[in-house]
Scaffold this motif. Sequence first.
Motif, PDB file in Angstrom:
ATOM      1  N   ARG A 232       0.869  -1.187   0.000  1.00 53.93           N
ATOM      2  CA  ARG A 232       0.000   0.000   0.000  1.00 53.93           C
ATOM      3  C   ARG A 232       0.902   1.231   0.000  1.00 53.93           C
ATOM      4  O   ARG A 232       1.727   1.401   0.902  1.00 53.93           O
ATOM      5  N   GLU A 234       1.087   5.276  -0.038  1.00 50.49           N
ATOM      6  CA  GLU A 234       0.358   6.527   0.200  1.00 50.49           C
ATOM      7  C   GLU A 234       1.054   7.655  -0.553  1.00 50.49           C
ATOM      8  O   GLU A 234       2.209   7.971  -0.275  1.00 50.49           O
ATOM      9  N   ASP A 236       0.407  11.580  -3.011  1.00 51.21           N
ATOM     10  CA  ASP A 236      -0.480  12.744  -3.096  1.00 51.21           C
ATOM     11  C   ASP A 236      -1.533  12.594  -4.190  1.00 51.21           C
ATOM     12  O   ASP A 236      -2.612  13.181  -4.125  1.00 51.21           O
ATOM     13  N   PRO A 238      -2.917   9.265  -6.143  1.00 49.49           N
ATOM     14  CA  PRO A 238      -2.839   7.828  -6.451  1.00 49.49           C
ATOM     15  C   PRO A 238      -3.234   7.478  -7.880  1.00 49.49           C
ATOM     16  O   PRO A 238      -2.652   6.565  -8.473  1.00 49.49           O
ATOM     17  N   ASP A 260      -9.261   3.345  -0.809  1.00 50.33           N
ATOM     18  CA  ASP A 260      -9.248   4.211   0.386  1.00 50.33           C
ATOM     19  C   ASP A 260      -8.180   5.291   0.300  1.00 50.33           C
ATOM     20  O   ASP A 260      -7.452   5.557   1.265  1.00 50.33           O
ATOM     21  N   ALA A 262      -5.372   5.388  -1.385  1.00 51.77           N
ATOM     22  CA  ALA A 262      -3.966   4.980  -1.547  1.00 51.77           C
ATOM     23  C   ALA A 262      -3.862   4.004  -2.709  1.00 51.77           C
ATOM     24  O   ALA A 262      -4.845   3.390  -3.136  1.00 51.77           O
ATOM     25  N   GLU A 264      -2.582   0.515  -4.194  1.00 52.18           N
ATOM     26  CA  GLU A 264      -2.171  -0.830  -3.812  1.00 52.18           C
ATOM     27  C   GLU A 264      -1.619  -1.539  -5.029  1.00 52.18           C
ATOM     28  O   GLU A 264      -2.249  -1.553  -6.094  1.00 52.18           O
ATOM     29  N   TYR A 287       4.274   9.307   0.842  1.00 57.85           N
ATOM     30  CA  TYR A 287       4.172   9.508   2.290  1.00 57.85           C
ATOM     31  C   TYR A 287       4.402   8.227   3.096  1.00 57.85           C
ATOM     32  O   TYR A 287       4.701   8.290   4.283  1.00 57.85           O
TER      33      TYR A 287
END
Length: 310
Positions: A232, A234, A236, A238, A260, A262, A264, A287
């Motif tokens: 996953r 994270e 800015d 996706p 959600d 992010a 994957e 991030y």
Amino acid sequence: MNDEAVLQLRNVTKKIGGRTIVDNLTFDVPRGEVFGFLGPNGAGKTTTIRMIVGLISMTKGEVFVKGISVRNHFELAMTHIGAIVENPEMYKFLTGYQNLKLFARRHAGVTKQRIDEVVKLVGLQTRIHEKVKRYSLGMRQRLGVAQALLHKPSVLIFDEPTNGLDPAGIRELRDYLRGLAQREGIAIIVSSHLLSEMELMCDRVAIIQAGKLVDVRSMSELKGAAGKQTVRIEVDDPERAMEYLAAALGLPDGSMTVRDGALEVAAERGLIPELNRRLVMADIDVYGIRAASASLEDQFLELTRGEQVV
């Protein structure tokens, strides 16, 4: 780890009053392995352990310890097993050393030197001559392990060994059991309701439900330690990150999704650093990156359809 199987269950079954408590369990445990035993309430874990150590009889099937049949040669088979079922029972008015001397009389050939060896193994040298009533629960657990080790067993069995221990005591026992399996080449079977501890302690876990074996999995499989895994990421943006990686690395359709907020990605483990480098080079802020594989608890609940573990 040596693959020599020192404990083998073959079609082990227990019926009580027409009800099947344990249903045709078959699995092997090699020397040097910490083997976890998981199951929902009433799954038959403790019943299975009691059959292995001879506290109750089997309706059908067989247990072999170092190739010796528990059914046909019970006393000989038990010389290769050490077990703590529930809490270790000690004479609290005696010292730890006196307790070990009493237990040693039950087994031929246990010398004073062997008692001293196991005391050192479990790290009780400085407290062994104190009365057990002054021991903490963790120290009593270690004394129980020493007792189970006296006759040099090939198999150690613990039913809920961390019951009543504080976090420090749980970690101490966990680290000790893992070290013991590796140093002494002993097969260790652990039944526990603490799934997070089983993840840290065990090499493999067996999951049973309604007395039947659901699955046996290695912890490396569960943790995605090898091969493909889902990570996953994270970032800015996706959606932009997914488009960029698809073009830059030629990742196949279906290997990426936005969930959600992010990204994957299902990819080989060795590709993960390259994913990070490419995103940074494309001026996409990253991030965090973490494994998105299901935890042991998630997989347990999936396999048992959400039934509670004990």
